[in-house]
Design an enzyme around this catalytic site. Sequence first.
Site, PDB file in Angstrom:
ATOM      1  N   LEU A  15     -14.650   8.339   6.312  1.00  0.00           N
ATOM      2  CA  LEU A  15     -15.177   8.332   7.607  1.00  0.00           C
ATOM      3  C   LEU A  15     -14.846   7.111   8.416  1.00  0.00           C
ATOM      4  CD1 LEU A  15     -18.975   8.639   6.653  1.00  0.00           C
ATOM      5  CD2 LEU A  15     -17.800  10.080   8.177  1.00  0.00           C
ATOM      6  N   ASP A 148     -22.509   9.270  -5.150  1.00  0.00           N
ATOM      7  CA  ASP A 148     -21.348   9.349  -6.159  1.00  0.00           C
ATOM      8  C   ASP A 148     -21.794   8.627  -7.539  1.00  0.00           C
ATOM      9  OD1 ASP A 148     -19.918  10.560  -4.400  1.00  0.00           O
ATOM     10  OD2 ASP A 148     -18.503   8.576  -4.137  1.00  0.00           O
ATOM     11  N   CYS A 384      12.742  -2.555   1.289  1.00  0.00           N
ATOM     12  CA  CYS A 384      12.688  -2.561  -0.176  1.00  0.00           C
ATOM     13  C   CYS A 384      13.809  -1.561  -0.778  1.00  0.00           C
ATOM     14  CB  CYS A 384      11.199  -2.165  -0.822  1.00  0.00           C
ATOM     15  SG  CYS A 384      10.907  -2.570  -2.559  1.00  0.00           S
ATOM     16  N   ARG A 465      10.876  -4.016  -8.792  1.00  0.00           N
ATOM     17  CA  ARG A 465      11.511  -4.789 -10.142  1.00  0.00           C
ATOM     18  C   ARG A 465      13.077  -4.349 -10.037  1.00  0.00           C
ATOM     19  NH1 ARG A 465       7.677  -0.838 -12.302  1.00  0.00           N
ATOM     20  NH2 ARG A 465       6.778  -2.691 -13.410  1.00  0.00           N
ATOM     21  N   HIS A 512       8.720  -6.429   2.144  1.00  0.00           N
ATOM     22  CA  HIS A 512       7.960  -5.624   2.714  1.00  0.00           C
ATOM     23  C   HIS A 512       7.322  -6.342   3.970  1.00  0.00           C
ATOM     24  CE1 HIS A 512       7.578  -1.918   0.095  1.00  0.00           C
ATOM     25  NE2 HIS A 512       7.998  -2.894  -0.697  1.00  0.00           N
ATOM     26  N   GLU A 514       6.352  -5.409   6.579  1.00  0.00           N
ATOM     27  CA  GLU A 514       5.270  -4.625   7.476  1.00  0.00           C
ATOM     28  C   GLU A 514       3.864  -5.160   7.310  1.00  0.00           C
ATOM     29  OE1 GLU A 514       6.335  -1.899   3.678  1.00  0.00           O
ATOM     30  OE2 GLU A 514       7.159  -3.417   5.151  1.00  0.00           O
TER      31      GLU A 514
END
Length: 548
Positions: A15, A148, A384, A465, A512, A514
Site C-alpha cells: 500500500l 495475517d 559490485c 564475497r 554499492h 547507491e
Amino acid sequence: MTKHIFVTGGVVSSLGKGITAASLGRLLKARGYKVMMQKADPYLNVDPGTMSPFQHGEVFVTEDGKETDLDLGHYERFIDENLTRESNFTTGLIYQSLIQRERAGDFLGGTVQVIPHVTNEIKSRFLRIEEQTQADVVITELGGTIGDIEGQPFVEAMRQFRKEKGAGNTLVIHVSLVPYIAAAHEVKTKPTQHSVKELRSMGIQPDFIVCRSDHEVDASIRAKIAHFCDVDEDCVFENSDCPSIYDVPMHLAKQGFDEKVCQKLGLEPRERDMSDWNDFTDAMHVANSLPEKTRIAVVGKYTQLPDAYLSVIEALHHSGVYYDRHVEIKLVDGEELTEENVDEELAGYDGILVPGGFGLRGTEGKILSANRARVNKVPYLGVCLGLQMAVCEFARNVAGLPGAMSSEFEPECTYPVIDLMPDQEDVTDKGGTMRLGAYPCKVVPGTLASEAYGEELIYERHRHRYEVNNAYRKQLTDAGMIISGLSPDNRLVEMVELPESMHPWFVASQAHPEFKSRPTKPAPLFREFVRAAIAHHEGVDRHDVNPR
C-alpha cells in the site's frame, strides 16, 4: 521520553506504508526532531539476505552491515539518517534469539511461549533502538497486513508496549486501502472499516487513518470512515497517488498531518523547514517535463521486478534532477543479450550500468554490455558484480586472458580474474556471511573516482564475497586498466576505471554507492556517471554539464 509511532497496514499489502512512515519521518525531522525508523517483518526468514529479489525486491544494506528490507532504503533517503542493524527485525530473528537462550538454559526450565516471551523480545527491540539512538521519535512500520496470522504477536507486543509507555507517548497510524469501484463511480470505505475492526479486536484503536487510493478521498468519505472507525474526523487523511513518492511528504503536510501528530504526542509544533526537499521536488517536476531525455540501460537479470534495483533506480533519478535533466531508465535482461543482438538491444542508450547480482544466469550478457560500452565509448558504471564483469571483459579482450571469468561461475576456468576472498573459503552459510556494510577505500588522486568524491578516503557499503584476484592485478594494469580505489592495506581492489585516453568515462566500484544516495545529495559515482551520460547525449564535454 522517546515517543513511538507504529504504522500498520490494512486490506492489502504494498500500500505504501513505508512511504507514509518515511514521509512522516521527514516532516518531523524538518521540525527539528531527531527521528529514527525501524521495520518489523513477520516472516520467518532471519533476514532478507537469502530471499529471491523476485519475491522481496532488493536487499538494502546498512552502514553497520545488516541485510535488511528495501523499506529501510526509503527511510534513509527520506530522513537522511544512516540506520543500523537494530532498524530491521523479523519473526525469524526473534525466534532465533529465543531458541539460543532456551538452549543455553536462560529460562531455567520454564516453558517458552508466544506470550510473554516472544512479545517481550519484540518489545525489547522497540526499546533497543530508542536506547541506542536517543531519538525524540521512533517510527516502527509493521510489515504485512492486519489479520495475517504471522503478524499477531507483533500487534500484541504493540498493545502491551502502548500500555506500558502510558498515554501520550505512543500512537498508531493505520494505512488502509480505499478502493475505487469503476462501475459504481465511487470509492468504498467498507474494506477499511473491516480492517480497523480487525485491529480493534486485537486491542488496538488507531489514532490516525491514512486512506490510500488511486482516486481522491474527499472530506465526506473521510468523515464516514472516522464515524465508523471511531477516529476523530481531523485524524483521517487522504493519501491518493502522487506523481512521485517524493511528493508524499508535502501532500500530507498540506493536510496538517505532522502538526496533528505533534499535538497527539505532546510535541512542540516547531516551525517546519522543507526548503531543500521542496527545491528538489520542484526541480524533479521540471526535469520530468522536458521532452529531451538521457537514456540509461540497467543490464541485470531481475528485470521483471524493478524493486530488485530500487536503490540503483533512485540514485539515477537523484542524479538526473541534480543536473536538471530527465533520465529515462530501461531495465535490460542480461540473459537475453547475445553477440548477435547486443548492439541492437543497447543502441541509443547514453549510459550503461551493470548492477550487483548473484548467480551465473545473465553474466555473459553483462560482459557483452561492458564490452559494448568500452568499444563504443558509451559511459559505463559497474556496481559490485558490474565491476567484476567489466574486469572479466577487459581481461578477455584487452589483457590477453581469453575466457577470463569469476571462479564463482566457473570454478575451473583458466584465468579466474575474480576469485573468492580467502576468509570466505570455509564459509558454508549463505546468510549474513559476506563482506557487508561500510568499508574504507583509498581513492587514487588524479582519477575519475577522485574527481567524483573529492576525498582521499571514503566509505561505501559492500555486499559480496568475491574480489578481484590479485594474481592478475599487474596484467590488468599493464594493459591499461587503472585501479582507482584500494583498501587501506592495498590488499583489495575497490574501484577500477579506464584512462580518458581509452574512454571518456568508464568506472566500476566493488561497493554499492547507491545505498547512500539521497534526493538532495546524489551518490558521487552515480552523479558523475549521469553527468557523463548527459554529455554523451548532448555531444558536449562532461565538464560543460553543470548542476542546477
